[in-house]
Structure formats: structure tokens, C-alpha cells
Design an enzyme around this catalytic site. Sequence first.
Site, PDB file in Angstrom:
ATOM      1  N   HIS A 263       0.844  -1.196   0.000  1.00 32.62           N
ATOM      2  CA  HIS A 263       0.000   0.000   0.000  1.00 32.62           C
ATOM      3  C   HIS A 263       0.884   1.253   0.000  1.00 32.62           C
ATOM      4  CE1 HIS A 263      -3.628  -2.343   0.835  1.00 32.62           C
ATOM      5  NE2 HIS A 263      -4.329  -1.233   0.712  1.00 32.62           N
ATOM      6  N   HIS A 310       0.706  -2.726   9.409  1.00 34.62           N
ATOM      7  CA  HIS A 310       2.139  -2.624   9.151  1.00 34.62           C
ATOM      8  C   HIS A 310       2.841  -1.901  10.286  1.00 34.62           C
ATOM      9  CE1 HIS A 310       2.297  -4.134   5.024  1.00 34.62           C
ATOM     10  NE2 HIS A 310       1.180  -3.474   4.789  1.00 34.62           N
TER      11      HIS A 310
END
Length: 496
Positions: A263, A310
Site C-alpha cells: 500500500h 504494518h
Amino acid sequence: MEKMKELCHCLQDPHLVARFQNICGVRGTFTTTGSSKVADRAHSHNNGACHHHVAGEDDRENLSSVGAGEGEKMQTASAKLRRRIGDSNVANNFKDEGETPSQNGTAVSAATAGGERVGVGSSPAGPGVRSGSAQDLSRAADCEESQVGGVLGPPRSSKVKPLRKNSLTGDDGQEFLIDNRFLYYLFTFGTELGNETFYIIFFPFITWNVDAFVSRRLIMVWVWVMYLGQCTKDVLGWSRPASPPVVKVEVFYNSEYSMPSTHAMSGTAIPFALYFMTYGRWEYPSTLGFILALCWCLLVCSSRIYMGMHSVLDVIAGFLYSILILCFFLPILDLIDGFNLTCRYAPIIIISLHLGLGLFSFTLDTWSTSRGDTAQILGTGAGIALASHVNYHLGLMPDLTPDQLPLTMPALSPSLVAVVMLRLVVGVLVLLATRAVMKAITIPLVCRVFRVPTDDLRKARQRMEVELPYRYIVYGTVGFNVVFLVPLLFSYIQLS
């Protein structure tokens, strides 16, 4: 070197993610029921899952202490509430919930003896302080915080669940508390800027309404960035941040690997590549364009930390990795694009290259949703490149000549907005119909060719001989129609 290792270890610490979430108003309940405990154990064998699971009283105590640690401690209002609640009321709470207090101070449900309650459900106040269920304490704490001058107001926190289930296990995740709804919606939007729904709207919009030349080159960059990112994930095999202490605001990609954040890579590559490709080709303030690209990048990157998907190190690595790829590919885009358009053998090479890259990526790891995403990306890239080659040789959608540049933004008018929106709606409906029809045709056909049983299509689609050709063909056709079929349709109905 040692300082660099120490810095990387610090940036990978899940407590750093939990602190960021806490600052942004995200608090976890960390209630693990018997059913989700089974999913947690399954996660320990899957890509990117939390590789620790609860296995007994000792583990329960450890998780309770972690859950009550960084970013997950009860607010001051909760402590005030405990002092006001008598033991008799707490006992009634246990009775209503069907729970009996355990020796370590955590509430254990008789109906869910195989599960654990950690984090908010445990009592951080020390020995002699008993606590009710996590939901009761959280609900009562919110009411306590909302009391102003003795008047009971609406609770500040909202209890929310992840929007989508885990793509591999089907787990719908655990509830969490949101104190700041603006940031929740902002970061949800930011993370959607890296999902399939955004891609299937954004790239066609640029192709049909802005600049087809820029769009096809932007897609080329996106394909390579995403492919290299997904392959790097499978090679490194780093797990997602542990929960607790991290709150999983999103669980859809929780069974994939973590390093680097794709992303963050796409959120860096798309806006900055778009900026550099349009600089000098379109007339607009360059400073404004750079600021918009930077804001796009920061929003996507920070949203992945907010979502608990993350670590800070994953996001920084994804950003730097994407910049490195851009530095390599942007200077040779003219060469690659010219080859795709003019070489007579380009169609064969395009199909072979993208298919070969897909075969290679499928050998890196066992089945995961990232493998399917890789096949989709490669198929889309191949379809776009093939359609561009066909358009070039048929004289359709020709590129602008240098004397027609730079381009200027047209004045906005109701008629222009209506035409743009009509193109987008009609085109996207065609693409969705294409995807649905091709799925219905391709999956049974591929299963028949490779003699794969179709009793369970979910399992059948996880086999490499089915998933790679099915996704490659379906999304290759979708990509082809973006550049070839839909513009032809627009010409026919006078929307071009």
C-alpha cells in the site's frame, strides 16, 4: 551498523504502532472467544499472521499483561469507575455474564471456557481489585467520561468491527473502540486508495477523461511496483504486527506477509509518477501538484499504521523501495512504451513475459491472497499493453503531437461534469460485466482443462494451475477493454 540494527528493531516494534493508534483514538477490547481462538491458531500457520497463540493459563497471564500495556491501558475514567463500583455489583455482573473470576483477576466465561479475555478485560489495578467483563467496563467507562456537571451525555467512543473479513480464514476480527471518527473515516479512505475498488475506478477515469498517454504509462509503473513489492513480501516472509498490543482495525490482508507495505509502495508510486508524467505536459502550478502528491503519499502510508497492518519500518521500507523503482523505471518508460506500441512481436513478448513473471511469483510461497493479487496485476498490465498495441496499429486513440502540448484544464461546466460522470458510470459497468462474465466462463473451463474437481470452487481457485490462468485471463480481458472496447463504445454512442 549496530545503531542501524537497533533503529530498525525499534521501528518494527508493535508497541510503536499501538501508541500511534492510541493517539489517533483507537482502543482495543482484545476479547478472544473460543471460535476466534481456533482462527488465531490457524493464523499461526498462515502468511503474516501473529505467530503466538494462547495455550494455557501462563499464556493468558502473559497476554493479559501485554494487552494492558502500551496503548491499551484503561483510561482514568475507568479507574474512577472501579472505585465507585462495589464488590456486590461486580459479583452481579459476573453472574449476569455467566462468568466466575479466576485467580489471576481475569474474567473467564463458563460458556467459553476455551477462550480468554485480555487487555481491557483484565484488571491492571493489582491484587484485590476485581473487574467485570470487558464490554461492561468499556461501556461504563464511556458513560463516566461523558458525564459533565452531573448530566449524562452521549458516549464519546463508538464500538466498531473491521469492514471486511479476513480474505483467507473468513475471520471477521474483533471489535474495537473509536474515539475520533474523523480520523477513522480519513484513514479508511486512505487505505482504500490502495485497494482494487480504487484501481478499477481511478485508472479508467484517467484513461477516458484525462490523458490516455499518461494512464497507460502510469499503469506500467504500477504493475512493476506492485509485482516487485509482492514478490519481496513472499521472499522475506515477515509477519504482521502482533495483536495485542496492536488493534486490528483491518483484517482483510492479515494473513499476508508484511514487509514491505505494498500500500505504501503504490501510495508513493502512483501520485509521484503522475506528478512527473504530467509536469510540462499539463499546465498547473508545480508546487501545488507536488504538495498533492505528498499528501496522497502520507495519507496512504500513515493509514497502514493506523489500521494495524504494518509496522513503521514496513511503511518506510515501502516508501523507499518505491522511490528506488521509480528512479529506475521513469527514465526508460519511453523505451518500454515505444517497444509495446511498435514492435511486431510485442504481443507475444507481452503475454509471455507477464505469464512467466506470474509463474515465478507463484513458486515463492504457498497460496495466499497476495498470489491472486499478483496474477490480477500482471493480467491487467498485459491487457493494457496489448490494447495499446492494437490501438496504435489501427490508428485509434493516437497520442498528441508535441505542437499540441502543453494541455490546459478545461473550464468546469455542468455539461462537462455530466459527460465525465456518464463515461465513468457506463465504462465501469462494462468492466464489471466483463469481469463477471469472464469469471463465469473461465473458472469452469480451466478446471475442466486441468481436471480439477469443482465441488468446492474456493479450494479449486487456490490451486496454481487454476488461479493463475483464471485471474490472468479475466483481468487481462478487463484491462484490454479499458483501452480498446470501452473507448470504441464511447465513439459509437457519441461520448468520446
